[in-house]
Design an enzyme around this catalytic site. Structure first.
Site, PDB file in Angstrom:
ATOM      1  N   LYS A 167       0.853  -1.194   0.000  1.00 14.54           N
ATOM      2  CA  LYS A 167       0.000   0.000   0.000  1.00 14.54           C
ATOM      3  C   LYS A 167       0.889   1.245   0.000  1.00 14.54           C
ATOM      4  CE  LYS A 167      -3.827   1.726   2.937  1.00 14.54           C
ATOM      5  NZ  LYS A 167      -4.601   1.370   4.153  1.00 14.54           N
ATOM      6  N   SER A 206      -9.261   1.232   3.519  1.00 17.90           N
ATOM      7  CA  SER A 206      -8.538   2.102   2.621  1.00 17.90           C
ATOM      8  C   SER A 206      -7.544   1.361   1.741  1.00 17.90           C
ATOM      9  CB  SER A 206      -7.799   3.173   3.444  1.00 17.90           C
ATOM     10  OG  SER A 206      -6.858   2.578   4.333  1.00 17.90           O
ATOM     11  N   SER A 214      -9.316  -1.391   7.574  1.00 15.27           N
ATOM     12  CA  SER A 214      -8.812  -1.271   6.208  1.00 15.27           C
ATOM     13  C   SER A 214      -8.126  -2.521   5.684  1.00 15.27           C
ATOM     14  CB  SER A 214      -7.836  -0.088   6.119  1.00 15.27           C
ATOM     15  OG  SER A 214      -8.502   1.126   6.374  1.00 15.27           O
TER      16      SER A 214
END
Length: 614
Positions: free
Chosen positions: A77, A151, A175
Site C-alpha cells: 500500500k 482504505s 482497512s
C-alpha cells in the site's frame, strides 16, 4: 490477456520442483501490469528492468528452499515506504521519495519476495470504501459497480485479480478486513505491533497496524512469520510471546456468537443468511458456541470517529492539511478537521472510557476464545457511497473499527455469496497474540464442507438465521445432496444459472480448481460463448487453476440437470485446489481444437468477460 499469479503455496511448490522460476513469474507479472500503471489499482510500479534483475539474481544465486518467500510477487500500500519510490499516501502533493524500506518491507525482501509496486488507497488511509483517492476509485473484482473497500483498496484488488500473490495493507479501523470481504479474499489483521509500523505514514499511530492480503490462509501466515519482528525504529513494536508461538486446535475452542439483537445487516437479508450459514459451519468445528453481547465492542468502536482518537490523525497530518487544503479531497479533509473539536480533557476522558470497555471485553475472553462477526453488514456500490460518503462508510466499519482500540487480533475469510451475487465474509476475532489460533480456525473453516440448512418445522417458518444462538428453531438433517462445480454460464447471475436455482441448488461459495485444467471459449449462435473446462493433456500447455463456484444440488435433481447439458459438455469429476474431487461441468477434448480461444490465462469465465470488455 495475462495469467493469474499463483498463491504463495502454489509458487513455493512450483519453484522447489523446478516447474518454474522467478524469471518466468516476473514475465507473467509484467504482462498483468501492462497498461495499468497509475490506474485505480496501482500508483507506481518497480521498473521492469529492475524487477527482472531481481528475479534473475534470485534464480541464479539462491536455493528456493532456503528463502521462505523465494520469488513470491507482492505489493505494498502506498503509505508504506519503499526505498527509492515515492510514498504518496494517496495525496500527490504530500508525496516524498523514501530513503529506505520500511522494516516490514525489508524483511519480506530479505525473505526472497519480489516487490512489484505500490497500490492505491483511500487518501491518508482515511476511509473504508476505496473511493477516496485522486488516483481513481476502486471497484471490486466482482464488478457491478461494487466498491472495492478501503482504505487498502489497491492491495486487495491486486491480490484478488491475481496480479500478485500477496499484498500489504494497513488497518486502523478495518482497512485490512473490509477490502478483503468485498473482494472475496483473506485479510489478516495482526495484533498491533507484531508487524512494524516504522516507515508507515500514520493514520492513528497508537492504533495502526500493517495487514496482509492473500487468497488463502496458509500464505497469510507465511507472510506474517517472515515479516514480523521488533524494529529499533518502532516504539510500538511487540514480539510474539513464546507461549503464543503455536496455535490451539479448533476442536478445543469456545466460540462467541453475537446475540441476534446485536446484529444489524441494514436490511440486507442475503448477508444475514450468509452469516447464519457461516456460523453453522464454525460451530461444527469448535468445542462450544456461546451467545455474546456486542454492546461494549460497539461502544469502543464509536470512540474512533466520535471521540478524541480522530484528533490523533492531525498529529501527523494537521500541518499539511492546514498548509495545503486544496491538495486534500473534501471528504478526507472533513473527517480530519473534526479532530480539531477535541482538547486534552476530551483525550483523557476518552482514554478512561476505553479502559473501562477494554476491562469488560478482556473478562469476556475468560468465557470464549474466539468471537465471530460479519465483516460487513451490507455492501454498497460506488454510486451509493457517493450519495452518503461518511454515513455509509460508518456502516462498513460497524464490525471492524473496535478491534485495534480493544487490542484484538482478527482474520477475515470469504463466506460465499448472497443470492444476489454479492460477496459475504466472516471475521474471526481474538485477544492480542491469538493470531495463529485464529488463522488455524480460519484455515479449517475455508476447507470445511458447508452444511445446507433445512427447516425441521412442517409449517416452513424456520430460516437459516436459526444458526445464531437464540435465533429460532434448529434446522433438521440435510437431504441427500451433491456438490457441483460450475465454471461458466451456470455461475450466479449468468444466463443459465436458473437451471440450478430452479432445481433447488444453493450457492456454497467460490473456489479454484487444482492447476490441472485449461478453459476455452467456444462460439455459440447468441455470441455469448460457451466456456469449456478441459483437463490439460500431458503433451499440451500446462494446466492452470481456474475459478469456479460450488453449488449444492439435491441428488434427485441431478438427472434433470444432466439431461439439459448440451454436448460437448458433461458432468465429471473436477479436482479442487484443496484436493477434493467434486462433480463439475467438463468439456470433451474433441471440441477444443486450434480454432477455439484458450482463455485459461485469465483464471476464469468472469475474469475473461471483464478483460474482454476493456
Amino acid at each position: 490477456m495475462s495469467e493469474r499469479i499463483g498463491t504463495v503455496p502454489e509458487l513455493r511448490s512450483a519453484y522447489r520442483s523446478g516447474a518454474t522460476t522467478p524469471v518466468d513469474q516476473v514475465e507473467r507479472v509484467l504482462a498483468g501490469l501492462a497498461g495499468r500503471d497509475g490506474g485505480p489499482v496501482w500508483i507506481s510500479t518497480v521498473p521492469a528492468a529492475e524487477l527482472r534483475a531481481r528475479a534473475e539474481e534470485l534464480t541464479r544465486r539462491h536455493d528456493p528452499a532456503a528463502l521462505p518467500l523465494y520469488g513470491i510477487p507482492f505489493a505494498v500500500k502506498d503509505n508504506i515506504d519503499v526505498a527509492g519510490m515515492v510514498t504518496t499516501a494517496g495525496c500527490p502533493d504530500f508525496g516524498y521519495r523514501a530513503a529506505k524500506d520500511a522494516p516490514v518491507v525489508r524483511r519480506l525482501r530479505d525473505a526472497g519476495a519480489l516487490l512489484v509496486g505500490k497500490t492505491n488507497l483511500d487518501q491518508f488511509a482515511t476511509g473504508l470504501t476505496g473511493s477516496r483517492s485522486p488516483y481513481g476509485s476502486g471497484e471490486s473484482v466482482f464488478g457491478g459497480g461494487l466498491v472495492s473497500g478501503g482504505s487498502s483498496s489497491g492491495s486487495a484488488v491486486a491480490v484478488a485479480a491475481g496480479q500478485v500473490s500477496f499484498a500489504l495493507g494497513t488497518d486502523t479501523a478495518g482497512s485490512g478486513r473490509v477490502p478483503a470481504a468485498l473482494n472475496g479474499i483473506v485479510g489478516l489483521k495482526p495484533t498491533r505491533g507484531l508487524l512494524s509500523t516504522a516507515g508507515v505514514v500514520p493514520a492513528c499511530r497508537s492504533l495502526d497496524c500493517v495487514s496482509v492480503f492473500t487468497t488463502e490462509v496458509a500464505g497469510a501466515v507465511d507472510v506474517l512469520h517472515a515479516a514480523r519482528g521488533v524494529s529499533p525504529a518502532d516504539p510500538w513494536g511487540r514480539a510474539l510471546p513464546a507461549r503464543r508461538a503455536s496455535a490451539d486446535v479448533p476442536a478445543t475452542l469456545r466460540l462467541g456468537v453475537p446475540r441476534p439483537e446485536d446484529l444489524d445487516f441494514f436490511g440486507d437479508e442475503g448477508q444475514a443468511d450468509r452469516f447464519a450459514v457461516g456460523v453453522r459451519r464454525l460451530t461444527a468445528l469448535v468445542a462450544d458456541a456461546l451467545s455474546v453481547p456486542l454492546d461494549d465492542y460497539f461502544a469502543a468502536g464509536d470512540l474512533l470517529y466520535q471521540g478524541p482518537w480522530v484528533a490523533e490523525r492531525l498529529v501527523a497530518l494537521g500541518d499539511f492539511v492546514r498548509a495545503h487544503p486544496g491538495s486534500v479531497l473534501p471528504v478526507t479533509r472533513a473527517v480530519l478537521e473534526t479532530g480539531r473539536r477535541y482538547d486534552a480533557v476530551d483525550a483523557f476522558r476518552g482514554q478512561h472510557r476505553l479502559r473501562e470497555l477494554r476491562a469488560r471485553v478482556d473478562r469476556r475472553w475468560q468465557e470464549i476464545d474466539v468471537l465471530v462477526v460479519p465483516t460487513v453488514g451490507t455492501t454498497f456500490t460506488l454510486d451509493e457511497i457517493a450519495e452518503d460518503p461518511i454515513g455509509r462508510n460508518a456502516v462498513l466499519g460497524r464490525y471492524t473499527q473496535f478491534a485495534n482500540l480493544l487490542d484484538l487480533a482478527a482474520v477475515t475469510v470469504p463466506n460465499g455469496f448472497t443470492e444476489g451475487g454479492r460477496p459475504a465474509s466472516l471475521t474471526l476475532i481474538g485477544p492480542a497474540f491469538s493470531d495463529l489460533t485464529l488463522a488455524r480456525l480460519a484455515a479449517a473453516l475455508t476447507t470445511a464442507t458447508e452444511p445446507t440448512p433445512v427447516d425441521a418445522h412442517p409449517a416452513g417458518t424456520g430460516t437459516v438465521a436459526a444458526a445464531v444462538p437464540g435465533g429460532g428453531p434448529v434446522p433438521g438433517p440435510a437431504p441427500a445432496e451433491l456438490l457441483i462445480a460450475v465454471v461458466g454460464r451456470h455461475l450466479a447471475g449468468e444466463s443459465r444459472n436458473g437451471e440450478l436455482t430452479g432445481r433447488g441448488a444453493t450457492l456454497v461459495g467460490a473456489a479454484r480448481t487444482a492447476p490441472l485444467y485449461r478453459l476455452y471459449r467456444m462460439d455459440t449462435p447468441d455470441d455469448e460463448g460457451l466456456p469449456g473446462l478441459v483437463r490439460a493433456a500431458p503433451t499440451g500447455p500446462p494446466g492452470l487453476p481456474i475459478d469456479v463456484e460450488l453449488w449444492r444440488l439435491p441428488t434427485s435433481a441431478v438427472g434433470a440437470l444432466l439431461a439439459g447439458v448440451p454436448a460437448p459438455l458433461s458432468l465429471g469429476w473436477v479436482r479442487l485446489h484443496d484436493g477434493r474431487d467434486v462433480l463439475g461441468f467438463l468439456c470433451e477434448a474433441y471440441a477444443v481444437g486450434p480454432q477455439v480461444e484458450d482463455i485459461s490465462a485469465t483464471g476464469g469465465w468472469r475474469a475473461w468477460r471483464r478483460a474482454a470488455r476493456r
